[in-house]
Design an enzyme around this catalytic site. Sequence first.
Site, PDB file in Angstrom:
ATOM      1  CE  LYS A  81      39.076  37.785  37.981  1.00 21.01           C
ATOM      2  NZ  LYS A  81      38.044  38.547  38.728  1.00 21.01           N
ATOM      3  CB  SER A 155      35.081  38.406  36.455  1.00 20.44           C
ATOM      4  OG  SER A 155      35.806  39.064  37.495  1.00 20.44           O
ATOM      5  CB  SER A 179      34.361  39.318  40.448  1.00 20.05           C
ATOM      6  OG  SER A 179      33.700  39.997  39.413  1.00 20.05           O
TER       7      SER A 179
END
Length: 587
Positions: A81, A155, A179
């Site tokens: 990420k 997210s 997330s």
Amino acid sequence: MTVLDRRSATAIAAAINGGQTSAVAVAEETLARVSAYDAIQPQIWISRATRDDLLAAARAIDARVAAGEVLPLAGVPFAVKDNIDVAGFETTAACPAFAYRPETSATVVERLLAAGALCVGKTNLDQFATGLNGTRGPYGAPRNAYNLAYVSGGSSSGSSVAVAAGLVSFALGTDTAGSGRVPAAFQHLIGFKPSKGRWSTSGLVPACRSLDCITVFTDDTADARLVDQVVAAFDPADPWSKALADRPVARKTIGVPRRDQRVWFGDAESEYLYDRALEKLAGLADIVEIDLAPLLEAAQLLYGGPWVAERTAAMAGILADNPDAIDKTVREVVEPGLTMSAVELFNGVYRLAELKRHADTLWTSIDMLAFPTTGTTYRVAELLAAPVALNSAFGLYTNFVNLLDMAAVAIPAGIRANATGFGITLIGPADTDRALLDTADAYISAADLPPPPPLDLEGKMQTVKLAVVGAHLKDMPLHWQLTSREAKFVGAFETAPTYRLYAMADSVPPKPALVHSEDGGPIAVEVYELGVAEFGSFVVEVPAPLAIGTVTLADGSSVKGFVAEPRALTNAEDITSLGGWRAYIAR
């Protein structure tokens, strides 16, 4: 064409260490997979390794193996990420104006690379990790790999899709409010959120520094364990890191929300799948309903209390210097932190301490919690139309976990009719990480869940499965409406034992009415598969008081099927005890 099956990190490492394949071969295959998926969702990536760099890294791994090293993650492709530093890549947090190029990788990434893993690239996210849906940012919205109309969850959006689509074997995400769990639920994945401090957060762009956890998405619990073995360790450079501990769990008592406190946002499929999950868990442990209210109050502190100011602190520089570079919704979320006072902060700290004391007392009577990961899912278009309200729905069962210092693992618990996933999350006190994974294994084995549906490279539903119960059955008067649309017979099944069947009065030809009822029984159905356009033309021809809704089968899966309006029962005969329409016709 379909994307190849997901690849096990454990199996890849074993094959490379054992000489059955090479890291270069795995890298070549990975490049092909990624290239193919670029035609569908290039927006899952923010940056990627070049072909030459990836193959050079793979050759270095093969050289280490040839020299006699046994690498726990030899040649395993993974993604990161893009709020986690990887040397050689920019870190953007999905905000180009914020981007910087780190000199060193985050501690967890260094450990993965040292173990032989192969970093493919950096993935998209809700900007500054502020969101649970995946639509907030300038790089586009990663969509659910199983149905492009729906959100991927956020997210950690790009990371979850990269694993779900079989591009990498695992991917790092982060989790402050859920997330690392919500995207796992939507895409049939394991989402392992370790206890705070178990994995180093050095090299992580903070969202809420005191709450943030780096997480991992995997296809199974074995790979989650493997990654945890590699990266879990005390990091003296991280002020939030702590010594490793593994707390056992008896797994005798599992707490669940009281039925009157369960919120489904109108999603009957989620409610049904959760009830079925609890039935399976009841075979492993005692199920006890608990009062959810104190946990929900703690959750409100994250976005409705002073912890908003911690997000604001993490973004203070760009908020002051270049606020227009921030996604509009993200800015609306964090700007209120600028006006929060120290008094509000301390009052929030005091109240959280009281709520944590309450939460800690839970562990004297229960061993873990088993909550829905989310109560529902939404289409991308719906999230864009109501970005705050619908995003908040995703966090109902997740927001309190890090605030109250708990460990969690999200696991699959069913497939919706639209092919997206439903999941539950096992939650325990800090340091129960390994015990939660053990319970996850026991649940997954007991649940015997159907595998995720085949993943179409188009990322959308090309066909629809339809359950018929009466006049459309094979050799029945209306079966031609299916054969004329080239419907493919899938099989004969039974519904879940929550339906009643009626023979409608004065229906020509004779037709049944299938009605959901908790005191019902299993009803025989046939399932057919039609193209989306053919299904649409079929639905247009369905006469009232019949309709097409969602029918749950005995294995917990859902398909489209005939249901009935209340007026269909006027003067109708209840034939539930016969178990199906054929038995009624034959009597």
